[in-house]
Scaffold this motif. Structure first.
Motif, PDB file in Angstrom:
ATOM      1  N   HIS A 188     -43.420 -16.048  16.202  1.00  0.00           N
ATOM      2  CA  HIS A 188     -42.697 -15.635  15.002  1.00  0.00           C
ATOM      3  C   HIS A 188     -42.729 -14.126  14.773  1.00  0.00           C
ATOM      4  O   HIS A 188     -42.905 -13.644  13.651  1.00  0.00           O
ATOM      5  CB  HIS A 188     -43.238 -16.357  13.761  1.00  0.00           C
ATOM      6  CG  HIS A 188     -42.182 -16.566  12.710  1.00  0.00           C
ATOM      7  ND1 HIS A 188     -41.986 -15.676  11.683  1.00  0.00           N
ATOM      8  CD2 HIS A 188     -41.269 -17.539  12.533  1.00  0.00           C
ATOM      9  CE1 HIS A 188     -40.999 -16.108  10.913  1.00  0.00           C
ATOM     10  NE2 HIS A 188     -40.541 -17.235  11.413  1.00  0.00           N
ATOM     11  N   HIS A 203     -37.504 -24.760   5.586  1.00  0.00           N
ATOM     12  CA  HIS A 203     -38.727 -24.695   6.398  1.00  0.00           C
ATOM     13  C   HIS A 203     -39.540 -25.966   6.237  1.00  0.00           C
ATOM     14  O   HIS A 203     -40.048 -26.214   5.132  1.00  0.00           O
ATOM     15  CB  HIS A 203     -39.567 -23.485   5.976  1.00  0.00           C
ATOM     16  CG  HIS A 203     -38.902 -22.168   6.249  1.00  0.00           C
ATOM     17  ND1 HIS A 203     -37.964 -21.625   5.402  1.00  0.00           N
ATOM     18  CD2 HIS A 203     -39.031 -21.304   7.290  1.00  0.00           C
ATOM     19  CE1 HIS A 203     -37.541 -20.464   5.908  1.00  0.00           C
ATOM     20  NE2 HIS A 203     -38.177 -20.253   7.054  1.00  0.00           N
ATOM     21  N   ASP A 250     -37.176 -24.649   9.914  1.00  0.00           N
ATOM     22  CA  ASP A 250     -37.872 -23.686  10.773  1.00  0.00           C
ATOM     23  C   ASP A 250     -39.385 -23.751  10.596  1.00  0.00           C
ATOM     24  O   ASP A 250     -39.885 -24.242   9.587  1.00  0.00           O
ATOM     25  CB  ASP A 250     -37.443 -22.257  10.400  1.00  0.00           C
ATOM     26  CG  ASP A 250     -36.013 -21.953  10.793  1.00  0.00           C
ATOM     27  OD1 ASP A 250     -35.304 -22.884  11.219  1.00  0.00           O
ATOM     28  OD2 ASP A 250     -35.609 -20.782  10.663  1.00  0.00           O
ATOM     29  N   ASP A 251     -40.050 -23.156  11.584  1.00  0.00           N
ATOM     30  CA  ASP A 251     -41.481 -22.800  11.533  1.00  0.00           C
ATOM     31  C   ASP A 251     -42.453 -23.956  11.743  1.00  0.00           C
ATOM     32  O   ASP A 251     -43.659 -23.757  11.685  1.00  0.00           O
ATOM     33  CB  ASP A 251     -41.866 -22.065  10.225  1.00  0.00           C
ATOM     34  CG  ASP A 251     -41.154 -20.727  10.077  1.00  0.00           C
ATOM     35  OD1 ASP A 251     -40.334 -20.392  10.947  1.00  0.00           O
ATOM     36  OD2 ASP A 251     -41.416 -20.030   9.089  1.00  0.00           O
ATOM     37  N   HIS A 262     -38.049 -21.059  18.173  1.00  0.00           N
ATOM     38  CA  HIS A 262     -38.047 -20.018  17.138  1.00  0.00           C
ATOM     39  C   HIS A 262     -39.087 -18.962  17.507  1.00  0.00           C
ATOM     40  O   HIS A 262     -39.841 -18.520  16.660  1.00  0.00           O
ATOM     41  CB  HIS A 262     -38.378 -20.723  15.815  1.00  0.00           C
ATOM     42  CG  HIS A 262     -38.199 -19.927  14.566  1.00  0.00           C
ATOM     43  ND1 HIS A 262     -37.096 -19.138  14.298  1.00  0.00           N
ATOM     44  CD2 HIS A 262     -39.000 -19.832  13.452  1.00  0.00           C
ATOM     45  CE1 HIS A 262     -37.238 -18.592  13.095  1.00  0.00           C
ATOM     46  NE2 HIS A 262     -38.373 -18.990  12.566  1.00  0.00           N
TER      47      HIS A 262
HETATM   48 ZN   LIG Z   1     -39.215 -18.607  10.711  1.00  0.00          ZN
END
Ligand SMILES: [Zn+2]
Length: 388
Positions: A224, A321, A169-170, A220
């Motif tokens: 955020h 991540h 993620d991210d 995502h």
């Molecule tokens: Zn995240």
């Protein structure tokens, strides 16, 4: 002696015949028929499984079972041969693409739709001796917005013992995302990346790298935000915008198809938004195993966290991540330890790409700091008329 030669020749023929039969099955069988056990779980189809497992069993059976039953099958082998022979060419192109420029890679990704069988078979190829390689590719039909991840959703349990799905993620993020991609490529592995819209807007070249490496890319949100909190909790339009701007931004950055896969920030998943995603045919991914890598500074901590949780649970979708430096650093050793512990990696691909909504594509363009009015060169627009 002559009898022995005949027996050896017969066994060799049987081996070839069995190979041909397997190749033929691989070439012609629809995904749904490959693994019947998956039929009860409509959201997931197995696209491809490793050749070596399939080859081993039929060869052994062929040597033991009555030869007459196998004899006609070399015809199938002959028919299947061109299809099987065509594979390495595509594989060679694919592995070259991961080293090529992002643009060329994106073009290739477009030529081979991510959810196709050809792409799935390519994904299983591995030219690195001793590398993990993928165990399986599963295709997710996102119709009706199925939700995955045992932390929140328990209907779809598609992984077998010791199977893991790697998710990040991210990203996209400089240095860390490319480091994760390299570690995966070194082991012939693929993963799913849930990118933040803003990050993709800042680093579109890295989003393109991720796509060119054959990874699955989902989104995502745009920035955020925790969508279970206000203002999003009380204003669904704002929440939808946060989701959809993320989809549009990642799609624009990749400049090619992305998956209708979504992960909520902080895994906060309001029911009203799950219903919205269902209507959009976008699948939601929670997690089975949360690494909590964002709390860790040292790669050893990330490795320990993932492995100890996996050993306890036995399998799972792992949340990490690619934004985190410790995770990027941990990846080569983490993958080595996963392999040593007998874990196998499964790759998820979507049945069809996500469709963006024009309204949010327009909003994304409006965010762009570049103006379409600015076509004249700067020195004709701004001129120093006083001073140096
Ligand atoms: Zn995240």
């Amino acid at each position: 002696m002559r009898v022995l030669i005949i027996v050896v020749a017969a066994l060799a023929t049987l081996g070839l015949a069995a190979f041909g039969v397997v190749a033929a099955q691989r070439a012609v069988q629809p995904a749904s028929a490959v693994v019947a056990a998956q039929a009860v779980k409509p959201a997931v189809a197995v696209l491809a499984a490793p050749v070596r497992e399939k080859l081993a069993q039929p060869s052994i059976q062929a040597a033991v079972v009555a030869p007459a039953a196998i004899a006609p099958k070399p015809v199938a082998a002959a028919v299947a041969a061109p299809a099987a022979a065509a594979e390495p060419t595509r594989l060679a192109q694919n592995s070259a693409a991961s080293n090529a420029s992002a643009t060329a890679g994106a073009a290739l990704a477009n030529a081979t739709p991510p959810g196709s069988h050809a792409a799935a078979n390519n994904a299983l190829a591995c030219d690195k001796p001793g590398a993990m390689g993928l165990a399986r590719v599963v295709q997710i039909d996102t119709t009706g917005g199925p939700a995955f991840g045992f932390e929140h959703f328990k209907q779809y349990d598609f992984l077998r013992e010791h199977e893991v799905v790697l998710t990040f993620d991210d990203g996209p993020w400089p240095e860390n995302t490319p480091a994760v991609l390299k570690a995966l490529a070194d082991q012939c592995l693929k993963a799913t990346f849930f990118e933040i819209g803003e990050h993709a807007t800042w680093h579109p070249e890295i989003s393109k790298m991720v796509a060119a490496a054959g990874m699955t890319i989902g989104s995502h949100t745009w920035s955020h935000k925790d969508l279970a909190r206000n203002p999003y909790a009380s204003d669904i339009e704002q929440a939808k915008q946060e989701i959809e701007m993320g989809v549009s931004a990642v799609h624009a950055a990749v400049d090619g198809p992305i998956a209708p896969f979504f992960r909520f920030p902080d895994l906060q998943q309001p029911p009203v938004l799950l219903a919205y995603l269902a209507q959009r045919n976008i699948a939601t991914f929670s997690t089975d195993i949360d690494s909590f890598d964002f709390k860790m500074r040292r790669p050893e901590q990330v490795i320990k966290s993932v492995l100890s949780k996996l050993e306890k649970r036995g399998k799972g979708i792992v949340l990490m991540h690619d934004f985190q430096h410790a995770t990027a650093e941990a990846m080569p050793e983490l993958l080595r330890q996963l392999q040593a512990a007998g874990f196998k990696v499964v790759h998820m691909v979507p049945k069809a790409p996500v469709t963006t909504i024009a309204k949010y594509d327009d909003m994304l363009r409006a965010q762009d700091k570049m103006s379409a009015n600015n076509t004249r060169p700067e020195n004709s627009v701004v001129r120093t008329i006083s001073g140096n």
